[in-house]
Design a protein around this motif. Structure first.
Motif, mmCIF file in Angstrom:
data_model
loop_
_atom_site.group_PDB
_atom_site.id
_atom_site.type_symbol
_atom_site.label_atom_id
_atom_site.label_comp_id
_atom_site.label_asym_id
_atom_site.label_seq_id
_atom_site.Cartn_x
_atom_site.Cartn_y
_atom_site.Cartn_z
ATOM 1 N N HIS A 75 6.275 -4.555 11.627
ATOM 2 C CA HIS A 75 4.816 -4.364 12.154
ATOM 3 C C HIS A 75 4.022 -5.484 11.200
ATOM 4 N N GLY A 76 4.289 -4.711 9.801
ATOM 5 C CA GLY A 76 2.884 -5.959 9.205
ATOM 6 C C GLY A 76 2.613 -7.833 9.264
ATOM 7 N N VAL A 77 4.572 -8.485 9.436
ATOM 8 C CA VAL A 77 4.436 -9.496 10.439
ATOM 9 C C VAL A 77 4.066 -9.962 11.483
ATOM 10 N N ILE A 78 4.204 -8.459 12.229
ATOM 11 C CA ILE A 78 3.678 -8.525 13.808
ATOM 12 C C ILE A 78 2.225 -8.662 13.479
ATOM 13 N N GLY A 79 1.581 -7.902 13.173
ATOM 14 C CA GLY A 79 -0.205 -7.863 11.991
ATOM 15 C C GLY A 79 -0.500 -9.320 11.907
ATOM 16 N N LYS A 80 0.698 -10.380 11.512
ATOM 17 C CA LYS A 80 -0.158 -10.996 10.577
ATOM 18 C C LYS A 80 -0.108 -12.449 11.960
ATOM 19 N N ILE A 81 0.767 -12.201 12.774
ATOM 20 C CA ILE A 81 0.998 -12.865 13.796
ATOM 21 C C ILE A 81 -0.083 -13.410 15.016
ATOM 22 N N ILE A 82 -0.648 -11.784 15.108
ATOM 23 C CA ILE A 82 -1.446 -11.494 16.334
ATOM 24 C C ILE A 82 -3.058 -11.741 15.403
ATOM 25 N N GLN A 83 -2.866 -12.125 13.955
ATOM 26 C CA GLN A 83 -4.759 -12.119 12.938
ATOM 27 C C GLN A 83 -4.198 -13.806 13.250
ATOM 28 N N GLY A 84 -3.053 -14.046 13.404
ATOM 29 C CA GLY A 84 -3.262 -15.403 13.518
ATOM 30 C C GLY A 84 -3.781 -16.947 14.693
ATOM 31 N N ALA A 85 -2.795 -15.662 15.341
ATOM 32 C CA ALA A 85 -3.204 -16.342 17.104
ATOM 33 C C ALA A 85 -4.359 -15.569 17.640
ATOM 34 N N GLY A 86 -5.170 -15.103 17.236
ATOM 35 C CA GLY A 86 -6.499 -14.243 18.322
ATOM 36 C C GLY A 86 -7.284 -15.277 17.693
#
Length: 170
Positions: free
Chosen positions: A141-152
């Motif tokens: 979930h931490g990695v997915i959060g970073k991916i979502i933040q970076g893709a926003g």
């Protein structure tokens, strides 16, 4: 069970800590070169030496100067030591650092590709979105959060053209 006694010697060392006041002055480049000359350093090309001080900085070059100085006070330069030799040593170190970082970058890209491509072929290009491929749910979930933040919208312009294209199209 024995109790640990505080180390008396360590406590004494901590109590004896001395704080010094920084009294060194920032000097103009010409005066810095004169100071180095007074310590025995040959300034073989004054314009190049001043340019090196302007672009590299005295304190960065100081690390490389140490190889040309005696280890005892007043740390004078060895005979025939040249400013250009110090800059050459700095440039040599810089080139090695650049070559090393370039090699590391190539290895990083190759390693990522070696991991990501087989997983994408085996599962899907979005294999990383399926938690069943991971052991640790919290890290996932931490990695997915970073991916979502970076893709926003806020983060995607920092990621380059590939991210902008992917975000806008998909």
């Amino acid at each position: 069970m024995a109790s640990k006694k505080p180390n008396a010697k360590a406590a004494t060392v901590k109590a004896q800590k001395v704080t010094y006041i920084y009294t060194k002055l920032a000097l103009p480049y010409a005066q810095t070169l004169l100071r180095l000359w007074d310590k025995g350093l040959m300034i073989d090309n004054r314009p190049d030496a001043e340019n090196a001080l302007k672009t590299i900085g005295y304190f960065r070059l100081l690390i490389y100067m140490r190889h040309f100085q005696s280890n005892t006070a007043p740390r004078n330069f060895y005979p025939r030591s040249k400013f250009s030799s110090i800059v050459a040593l700095y440039n040599f170190d810089r080139e090695i650092r650049l070559l090393t970082l370039n090699a590391i970058e190539k290895l990083e890209v190759a390693l990522r590709t070696a991991i990501i491509n087989p997983l994408a072929e085996l599962h899907t290009p979005h294999w990383y979105l399926d938690m069943s491929h991971f052991d640790d749910e919290i890290k996932y979930h931490g990695v997915i959060g970073k991916i979502i933040q970076g893709a926003g919208k806020e983060g995607h312009t920092k990621r380059g053209l590939a991210m902008i294209h992917y975000y806008d199209k998909y």
